[in-house]
Design an enzyme around this catalytic site. Structure first.
Site, PDB file in Angstrom:
ATOM      1  N   HIS A 263       5.043  -1.587  -0.073  1.00  0.00           N
ATOM      2  CA  HIS A 263       4.649  -2.812  -0.786  1.00  0.00           C
ATOM      3  C   HIS A 263       5.653  -3.116  -1.911  1.00  0.00           C
ATOM      4  O   HIS A 263       6.198  -4.225  -1.988  1.00  0.00           O
ATOM      5  CB  HIS A 263       3.235  -2.627  -1.353  1.00  0.00           C
ATOM      6  N   GLU A 264       5.901  -2.135  -2.755  1.00  0.00           N
ATOM      7  CA  GLU A 264       6.834  -2.369  -3.875  1.00  0.00           C
ATOM      8  C   GLU A 264       8.241  -2.660  -3.347  1.00  0.00           C
ATOM      9  O   GLU A 264       8.989  -3.443  -3.935  1.00  0.00           O
ATOM     10  CB  GLU A 264       6.855  -1.172  -4.838  1.00  0.00           C
ATOM     11  N   HIS A 267       8.615  -6.253  -2.691  1.00  0.00           N
ATOM     12  CA  HIS A 267       8.950  -6.969  -3.933  1.00  0.00           C
ATOM     13  C   HIS A 267      10.438  -6.784  -4.248  1.00  0.00           C
ATOM     14  O   HIS A 267      11.137  -7.725  -4.619  1.00  0.00           O
ATOM     15  CB  HIS A 267       8.129  -6.422  -5.107  1.00  0.00           C
ATOM     16  N   GLU A 293       4.053 -11.821  -3.699  1.00  0.00           N
ATOM     17  CA  GLU A 293       3.087 -11.024  -2.941  1.00  0.00           C
ATOM     18  C   GLU A 293       3.271 -11.222  -1.443  1.00  0.00           C
ATOM     19  O   GLU A 293       3.023 -10.316  -0.661  1.00  0.00           O
ATOM     20  CB  GLU A 293       1.649 -11.405  -3.311  1.00  0.00           C
TER      21      GLU A 293
HETATM   22 ZN    ZN Z   1       2.424  -6.602  -5.335  1.00  0.00          ZN
END
Ligand code: ZN
Length: 499
Positions: A263-264, A267, A293
């Site tokens: 997830h990170e 980003h 997101e």
């Molecule tokens: Zn996030």
């Protein structure tokens, strides 16, 4: 003044402000990753000094003069220059239109709010927290008014995180999502098929780190311009020139840090894909939290929970953890990767139920700002909605209305961007599958370059030229819609739980 001399002058000013922001972010990263336990006072003082310098740089009256001149000459500017000007004006107004005593009051309230929230959550005492929340709503409304948005303060708050987005738009999207999602969640959670996440135990942290590095590198994270460290609360900060991601490891929850890190990384990939020479202007900056997101969720969910992804990584995962995975079949592993279990706690929610946690918070925020819900009635309404949406009712406020930190420092309007990101991720996913049906075959060979290349070109490279809704339309040819998220959840989870 001439345009030819003013533009580079503005550019220099914006660069200074941006560099100071990155210094502030670095101090904050270091505080969470490296700071010795008794050095907090020095760090607080360092951050306060930098914040002052940041504010002086961002509110420099000369910037105001440059902006005024360029606004008069707007007709002579290129489209890109207008984008830079628009966002520079917006930032400048935010830096200059709030009276100094209001800014001080807000900062004090923010730290007081955090302490009050922490205590209230520990003691399960909403009543002690209610006045803080009331005050935070008032401050948000006053801030909106200072910036000329007093008529629609909740829209103003949403816009701070997701420029251009409005409560009425979100409401329509969420209502449609809710109609499809609530019955789907009921179906899946009443399925006899259950994931056995508890079978994944005793994964040595060092080997988790090695595997995680291999995965994040394979999907395209550039470790020459970023790193991953450990912190109590995972986050991703910095800019594409130096991305700082964090994770946390648990021997008995290996998928937690793996998916949290992917997830990170999503980003981080977005930040690394923004035009590096333009990071200090809107042309090199992320659109907002919703689009951010969408990038993290796309990699975390659509990509990393896919069959193709695990076709490639499962043998490597097993080679890294032969004893731990010895008695777990491929299907059991894949089901654990896609485990669904309703929980009262948003941060522990799976991707199917997560969105309902957001719908709940959005509806409450909207009512709080409209004045149709009193702060004192918040716990009761929270619990009723939790029962309606998730089928679960909190036994106390600590696992209900007091669970999130966001509202304690006035972070209203932030929650919806999580769900907007999920909708956008699913819409992008079906769009790229239409362009490249063999995408999962790419993943099965460990090849993520086509997908990353497409995102680089169609999302990352555009910076903040378009707001969330315009970008979705441009990238996928259609307005943002929840139907793709519903389709994705049905197609991914239906075969696992409903067959
Ligand atoms: Zn996030």
């Amino acid at each position: 003044m001439t345009i030819a001399s003013t533009l580079p002058e503005l550019d220099t000013k914006l660069k200074q402000a941006h560099l100071l922001d990155t210094v502030g972010a670095l101090l904050s990263w270091d505080e969470q990753v490296n700071l010795p336990p008794n050095s907090a006072d020095l760090r607080a003082a360092q951050r306060a000094v930098i914040a002052d310098v940041q504010h002086s740089a961002a509110s420099d009256p000369h910037i105001g003069e440059l902006l005024e001149f360029l606004e008069k000459e707007r007709a002579q500017l290129t489209e890109d220059q207008r984008v830079v000007l628009y966002w520079a004006r917006r930032d400048y107004n935010k830096a200059t239109k709030l009276p100094a005593d209001f800014v001080r009051e807000k900062a004090e309230q923010s730290s007081r709010g955090y302490q009050a929230w922490k205590q209230a959550r520990e003691k399960n005492d909403f009543a002690s927290y209610a006045p803080v929340l009331q005050k935070n709503i008032e401050l948000a409304k006053r801030e909106a008014a200072y910036l000329g948005q007093g008529a629609a303060p909740y829209d103003y708050m949403i816009d701070c995180f997701d420029p251009g987005m409005k409560a009425a738009v979100i409401e329509t999207l969420f209502d449609e999502l809710k109609i499809g999602l609530v019955p789907l969640v009921r179906q899946i959670t009443s399925s006899k098929i259950k994931a056995r996440e508890e079978a994944l135990r005793g994964f040595p942290v060092e080997r988790q780190q090695t595997f995680l590095r291999e995965v994040t590198q394979a999907i395209g994270f550039d470790y020459g311009r970023g790193r991953i460290d450990v912190s109590p609360h995972p986050f991703c900060s910095g800019s594409g020139a130096d991305v700082r991601m964090t994770t946390r490891y648990h021997a008995d929850n290996p998928l937690g840090s793996l998916f949290g890190s992917i997830h990170e990384t999503g980003h981080g990939l977005y930040e690394q894909g923004l035009p590096i020479a333009l990071h200090h202007t809107a042309l090199g900056r992320a659109v907002g939290m919703g689009v951010h997101e969408s990038q993290s969720r796309l990699w975390e969910n659509q990509v990393a929970r896919s069959r193709g992804f695990w076709k490639f990584f499962e043998p490597k995962y097993r080679a890294t953890f032969p004893e731990q995975l010895g008695s777990i079949s491929s299907e059991e592993l894949y089901l654990a990767i896609n485990a669904v279990a309703p929980t009262l706690i948003r941060t522990e929610a799976d991707e199917v139920t997560y969105n309902l946690h957001i719908v709940l918070r959005f509806e409450l925020e909207k009512k709080l700002f409209a004045g149709t819900l009193a702060v004192a009635d918040l716990p009761k309404t929270w619990n009723a909605m939790s029962r309606e949406l998730l089928g679960l009712e909190p036994a106390n406020d600590s696992e209900g209305v007091l669970q999130d930190v966001h509202w304690s420092d006035g972070g209203f309007g932030y929650f919806p961007s999580y769900c907007i990101g999920n909708m956008m991720a699913a819409q992008l996913w079906y769009h790229v599958l239409g362009l490249r049906p063999q995408l999962e075959d790419d993943f099965a060979r460990g090849d993520f370059t086509w997908l990353l290349g497409w995102l680089r070109k169609n999302i990352h490279a555009l910076g903040r030229r378009y707001d969330t809704l315009a970008l979705v339309k441009l990238a996928t040819g259609e307005p943002l819609s929840p139907k793709y998220l519903l389709r994705y959840l049905k197609e991914r989870y239906g075969p696992l739980y409903l067959s």
